[in-house]
Scaffold this active site. Structure first.
Site, PDB file in Angstrom:
ATOM      1  N   HIS A   1     -28.327  15.092  -4.842  1.00  0.00           N
ATOM      2  CA  HIS A   1     -27.116  15.607  -5.498  1.00  0.00           C
ATOM      3  C   HIS A   1     -27.306  17.039  -5.970  1.00  0.00           C
ATOM      4  O   HIS A   1     -27.217  17.354  -7.158  1.00  0.00           O
ATOM      5  CB  HIS A   1     -26.708  14.702  -6.667  1.00  0.00           C
ATOM      6  CG  HIS A   1     -26.189  13.360  -6.251  1.00  0.00           C
ATOM      7  ND1 HIS A   1     -25.609  12.490  -7.141  1.00  0.00           N
ATOM      8  CD2 HIS A   1     -26.167  12.736  -5.050  1.00  0.00           C
ATOM      9  CE1 HIS A   1     -25.246  11.383  -6.496  1.00  0.00           C
ATOM     10  NE2 HIS A   1     -25.594  11.518  -5.223  1.00  0.00           N
TER      11      HIS A   1
ATOM     12  N   TYR B   1     -15.174  16.959 -16.901  1.00  0.00           N
ATOM     13  CA  TYR B   1     -14.544  16.126 -15.879  1.00  0.00           C
ATOM     14  C   TYR B   1     -15.029  14.681 -15.883  1.00  0.00           C
ATOM     15  O   TYR B   1     -14.692  13.916 -14.983  1.00  0.00           O
ATOM     16  CB  TYR B   1     -14.658  16.801 -14.516  1.00  0.00           C
ATOM     17  CG  TYR B   1     -13.686  17.961 -14.447  1.00  0.00           C
ATOM     18  CD1 TYR B   1     -12.411  17.796 -13.939  1.00  0.00           C
ATOM     19  CD2 TYR B   1     -14.017  19.194 -15.009  1.00  0.00           C
ATOM     20  CE1 TYR B   1     -11.496  18.825 -13.954  1.00  0.00           C
ATOM     21  CE2 TYR B   1     -13.106  20.241 -15.030  1.00  0.00           C
ATOM     22  CZ  TYR B   1     -11.845  20.054 -14.503  1.00  0.00           C
ATOM     23  OH  TYR B   1     -10.930  21.077 -14.545  1.00  0.00           O
TER      24      TYR B   1
END
Length: 387
Positions: A153, A263
């Site tokens: 990631h 977020y």
């Protein structure tokens, strides 16, 4: 910022994927809602292509994740990789990632690359500035080094904003969500886990970044609480910053990234744990966290993002295109301002779409990334005679 689950569910009925009415081999015509098109092969023989970009002379640059920068010239993949690319951490999800010419490349020959840099104890996302002349990359300076640790990631998408600043994504590095979700590294902007970053082209921090001056937050951070943003596209007319990020099992997101916003990963979201299907998040919304503009459940493996501005497909102008790896599809999102109105599936079953770009010819290019290290292709959507 939050919307109710029921509002999202109702919106989802309006956003149902509309598949093409027919599909055929690469030489055949595919019909869609607005345009008929063909999918043709541009270049063969690439190994795990990750990103594409074009130089003013028409050359296409393609990164291969094992650590090679390649040139496609006059429709041919040159046999030798570009010299000068640094050693990359080419293990797991690591490797060479994005390639981005400077907006004034025609005059300064400046090129930016992002990659997984080997560091003590592992690797992290790095952005390198250099020059590209006579088919050789010459590194000049590292302008960004993520304060992050983990297995994968990396994020690593790059995009220039109309104001001249450079945006860089960094993933959450696969830090597992467990226990206190608010204590997850992506919820702690003192590091770069799960962040969107904004820097100047020399690596300095713009004076109007939202967290500049906070000793407890990395000054380059523009927004945080992301999982792994592998799609990044900036509207060069409005300055809007659009980003796709991988959810876990389900719950890929398209976000309109605003300064200073959180977020939500992993506190809120629409995915579940791999294999077990057990819940990860506290819920799908939080009044202190930004909602996604669009969600894919099941996940499409969102990677590569583009806002179409060309003339080859005039009725697609202004639409957002998102590549999908898990479902091997290209999603076209019809956007009205900040609202996604409709989704259509254009290309499916031709391989894992790692990157989506608009070429200088106004055509749409797709980088296909097989899981195994076997030769693959760059494909292109071309208009076909029809409606």
């Amino acid at each position: 910022m939050a919307r109710s689950f029921f509002a999202l569910a109702a919106a989802g009925l309006l956003l149902a994927t509309l598949a093409p009415t027919s599909a055929s081999a690469q030489s055949g015509v595919v019909r869609s809602l607005e345009h008929d098109y063909r999918v043709v092969t541009v270049a063969d023989g690439l190994i795990r292509p990750w990103s594409m970009s074009w130089l003013p002379n028409g050359d296409m640059l393609v990164t291969e994740r094992p650590g090679r920068l390649r040139i496609v010239r006059d429709g041919n993949l040159l046999p030798d990789p570009v010299p000068g690319v640094p050693e990359v951490f080419a293990q797991g999800q690591g490797g060479l990632f994005d390639v981005l010419p400077h907006p004034d490349f025609a005059n300064n020959n400046v090129l930016f690359i992002s990659y997984a840099k080997p560091v003590e104890g592992g690797s992290t996302t790095s952005v390198l500035r250099g020059t590209f002349r006579n088919d050789v990359f010459t590194p000049e300076r590292e302008i960004f080094l993520a304060n992050s640790q983990g297995r994968g990631h990396y994020g690593a998408r790059l995009a220039f904003h109309p104001d001249g600043t450079l945006f860089v994504t960094v993933g959450d590095r696969q830090a597992p969500p467990s226990g206190d979700l608010e204590a997850h590294p992506a919820q702690n902007p003192s590091n770069h886990h799960g962040t969107t970053n904004r820097i100047n082209e020399d690596g300095s921090v713009p004076s109007d970044n939202p967290f500049l001056g906070r000793s407890d937050i990395e000054p380059s951070i523009w927004a945080y609480g992301h999982r792994n943003a592998q799609g990044l596209a900036i509207d060069m007319e409005t300055g809007a910053i659009w980003q796709t990020e991988h959810g876990p099992q389900g719950g890929d997101e398209l976000n309109l990234v605003m300064p200073g916003e959180n977020y939500g990963w992993p506190v809120v979201g629409y995915g579940v744990n791999y294999r077990s299907g057990l819940a990860i998040h506290k819920g799908t919304m939080d009044e202190n966290m930004a909602d996604p503009s669009h969600v894919w459940v099941p996940s499409i493996g969102a990677s590569g993002l583009m806002i179409y501005t060309g003339d080859a497909f005039p009725r697609w102008r202004g639409d957002i295109f998102a590549g999908g790896m898990a479902l091997e599809q290209l999603a076209r999102l019809v956007v009205d301002g900040e609202t996604v109105r409709r989704e259509e599936t254009l290309v499916y079953g031709m391989g894992r779409i790692r990157d989506v770009r608009q070429g200088p010819d106004g055509l749409i290019y797709l980088a296909i990334d097989h899981r195994e290290a076997e030769p693959t292709s760059v494909l292109r959507l071309e208009p076909a005679e029809g409606r």
